[in-house]
Scaffold this active site. Structure first.
Site, PDB file in Angstrom:
ATOM      1  N   HIS A 135      -0.711   0.812  -7.556  1.00 26.36           N
ATOM      2  CA  HIS A 135       0.338   1.840  -7.458  1.00 26.36           C
ATOM      3  C   HIS A 135       0.280   2.527  -6.089  1.00 26.36           C
ATOM      4  CE1 HIS A 135       2.878   5.272  -8.874  1.00 26.36           C
ATOM      5  NE2 HIS A 135       2.147   5.922  -7.969  1.00 26.36           N
ATOM      6  N   GLU A 136      -0.917   2.959  -5.706  1.00 28.81           N
ATOM      7  CA  GLU A 136      -1.042   3.697  -4.437  1.00 28.81           C
ATOM      8  C   GLU A 136      -0.654   2.823  -3.249  1.00 28.81           C
ATOM      9  OE1 GLU A 136      -1.260   6.773  -4.542  1.00 28.81           O
ATOM     10  OE2 GLU A 136      -1.797   6.897  -6.655  1.00 28.81           O
ATOM     11  N   HIS A 143       2.846   2.922  -2.391  1.00 30.45           N
ATOM     12  CA  HIS A 143       3.187   4.021  -1.472  1.00 30.45           C
ATOM     13  C   HIS A 143       2.801   3.649  -0.038  1.00 30.45           C
ATOM     14  CE1 HIS A 143       4.295   6.631  -4.698  1.00 30.45           C
ATOM     15  NE2 HIS A 143       3.072   6.841  -5.154  1.00 30.45           N
ATOM     16  N   HIS A 195       8.169   6.970  -5.927  1.00 33.80           N
ATOM     17  CA  HIS A 195       8.044   6.821  -7.378  1.00 33.80           C
ATOM     18  C   HIS A 195       9.344   6.304  -7.973  1.00 33.80           C
ATOM     19  CE1 HIS A 195       4.435   9.734  -7.664  1.00 33.80           C
ATOM     20  NE2 HIS A 195       4.063   8.473  -7.541  1.00 33.80           N
TER      21      HIS A 195
END
Lengths: 395, 103
Positions: free
Chosen positions: A118-119, A122, A128
């Site tokens: 997930h990170e 980014h 998101h």
């Protein structure tokens, strides 16, 4: 998915581990982080290279509470990690809250691979997503073995960096690219009552529509739309055809999936063969080698019979895929053997089944209109033509 | 997975007393909405009070973002989602001019 406006402008992205969590062994952490990067790397043409000295694009650290940025961690639970969008200094870096109990399994604690994946989304420029089942949704969703990048994230990252060759976003329930098509699914939609689609970029007409791996692909110019097995236009489309099929010409005349799973595209006097998204380098070939005229209007494979119908003007040809030749007696007049209501000079044609009545229909599309041909009756249904974009694309 | 709600948009029970949250949840809800971009951060140089309408607007924005029933009320389904562990980045990033905008 959401883009942040930031992305790396280079193909190779470096990463570095600044320190380790005591929760896991060094090799477990390295593997989890490497796999988390690779799940993105499998979708896009970029590569990730780990460095041990100097600075890196993505620098990874484990820390607690205040940790020299403006975003202190909050102890166990709550915030698990954060990362910075592509850029200088902190840009790309990923910080993990070491007050969490990081694990590499699915049953307890916080799975490091999932949080890191997930990170790193980014770190690559994604924000998101409001799609709650996506990896880029803000909430920790646990880990499942053999994790695959969800569709929303796949499309999101590919629309930033392009697609790695052969990497096609797969929906749940959708056969993977390259897999042979199965028999018609029993839960195919009622074609004349599709769900309204959210995609506002509807076209007034389409160059070609083909059923590929069970999904409808709608081609127009250099773009294509995709419709899932429920007959719903997928969000995130249209996108450029070149992101799926390398060197595919724009403004196609026709397309279809052949009985041997090859995907054929026609334009002008040439045709191209692809397996999945990979072009057979020996193509294009002249259409005339198939015994067909140039500039065909539509191609319509007929189930698993090995026969394919080609349309041009008010004529059609039946091609035998096994013998690799047009059957004798063709071309014939469309009006004589289909229905006089079937339009000549059509844009495209495709087949779909009504699961309630178990009736196969052939759909003929010309400009903004479509005609539904009931294969069991051999007639175009009353009430047609209707608006294609309204009925199928929810526009 | 997010907490599910049986409340549909327009459901009259969505804002019933039994479905509302405690003051503590309300306070943490405010902090949450501020932290993740659904409410503007308070200006340290100027005293400011947040109106009910602004707070409810922040709740509504959160519910819309995550496709919850949009009630504008900090109900249990909304509060439950806020309690899940998550990434520390805001969901809605402030623009350079300080306004909030989904990017």
């Amino acid at each position: 998915y959401a883009h942040t406006g930031a992305k790396w402008d280079r193909r190779e992205i470096t990463w570095k581990i600044r320190n380790y969590s005591p929760d896991l062994t060094t090799s477990e952490i390295i593997d989890a982080l490497r796999n988390a990067l690779q799940i993105w790397g499998d979708a896009i043409p970029n590569t990730f290279r780990r460095v041990h000295v100097g600075s890196a694009d993505i620098e990874i650290s484990f820390s607690v509470g205040l940790h020299q940025d403006d975003y202190p961690f909050d102890g166990p639970g709550g915030t698990l990690a954060h990362a910075f969008f592509p850029g200088d200094d902190l840009g790309g870096d990923a910080h993990f809250d070491d007050d969490e109990q990081f694990t590499v399994n699915a049953y307890e604690g916080t799975n490091l691979f999932i949080v890191a994946a997930h990170e790193f989304g980014h770190s690559l420029g994604l924000g998101h997503s409001s799609e709650i089942t996506s990896l880029m949704a803000a909430f920790y969703q646990g880990y499942k073995p053999n994790y695959e990048l969800p569709y929303d994230d796949h499309v999101g990252i590919q629309s930033l960096y392009g697609a790695r060759q052969g990497s096609i976003p797969s929906l749940p329930d959708v056969p993977i690219a390259g897999a042979p098509p199965g028999p018609p699914r029993p839960d195919l939609p009622v074609p004349n009552t599709p769900e309204p689609g959210p995609d506002p970029h509807c076209a007034n007409s389409y160059n070609a529509i083909a059923k590929i791996r069970g999904e409808l692909m709608l081609f127009k110019g250099k773009s294509f739309w995709r419709m899932n097995m429920k007959g719903e236009p997928l969000e995130g489309y249209p996108i450029d055809t070149s992101r799926f099929w390398d060197q595919l010409p724009v403004k196609l005349d026709a397309a279809y999936e052949r009985i041997d799973d090859k995907i054929l595209f026609f334009k002008g006097s040439s045709y191209w063969e692809y397996f999945s998204t990979n072009r057979d380098p020996s193509f294009p070939h002249p259409i005339r080698e198939l015994g067909l005229p140039d500039d065909i209007d539509a191609a319509l494979p007929w189930g698993d019979t090995g026969k394919t119908y080609f349309f041009k003007g008010d004529l059609y040809w039946r091609y035998d895929e096994i013998k690799k030749e047009v059957d004798s007696g063709y071309p014939k007049k469309v009006a004589d053997n289909w229905d006089s209501a079937v339009p000549s000079n059509m844009d495209t044609a495709f087949r779909f089944i009504d699961v309630e009545t178990k009736t196969w229909y052939t759909y003929f599309v010309r400009s903004k209109k479509y005609w539904r041909f009931d294969e069991s009756r051999g007639k175009v249904d009353k009430g047609y033509p209707r608006s294609f974009s309204e009925d199928w694309m929810g526009c | 997975a997010p907490a599910t709600s049986t409340n549909e948009p327009g459901d009259e029970d969505a804002a019933s007393p039994a479905n509302l949250v405690t003051p503590v949840q309300l306070r943490s809800g405010y902090n949450y909405l501020t932290k993740y971009g659904f409410l503007p951060k308070p200006n340290p140089l100027a005293g400011s009070l947040l109106s009910h309408e602004e707070f409810n607007e922040g709740i509504r924005a959160f519910q819309e973002f995550y496709r919850l029933p949009v009630t504008g009320v900090l109900d249990q389904s909304t509060s439950s989602l806020m309690e899940l562990p998550r990434c520390g980045l805001p969901d809605i990033m402030p623009d350079e001019d300080g306004t909030r905008k989904r990017r």
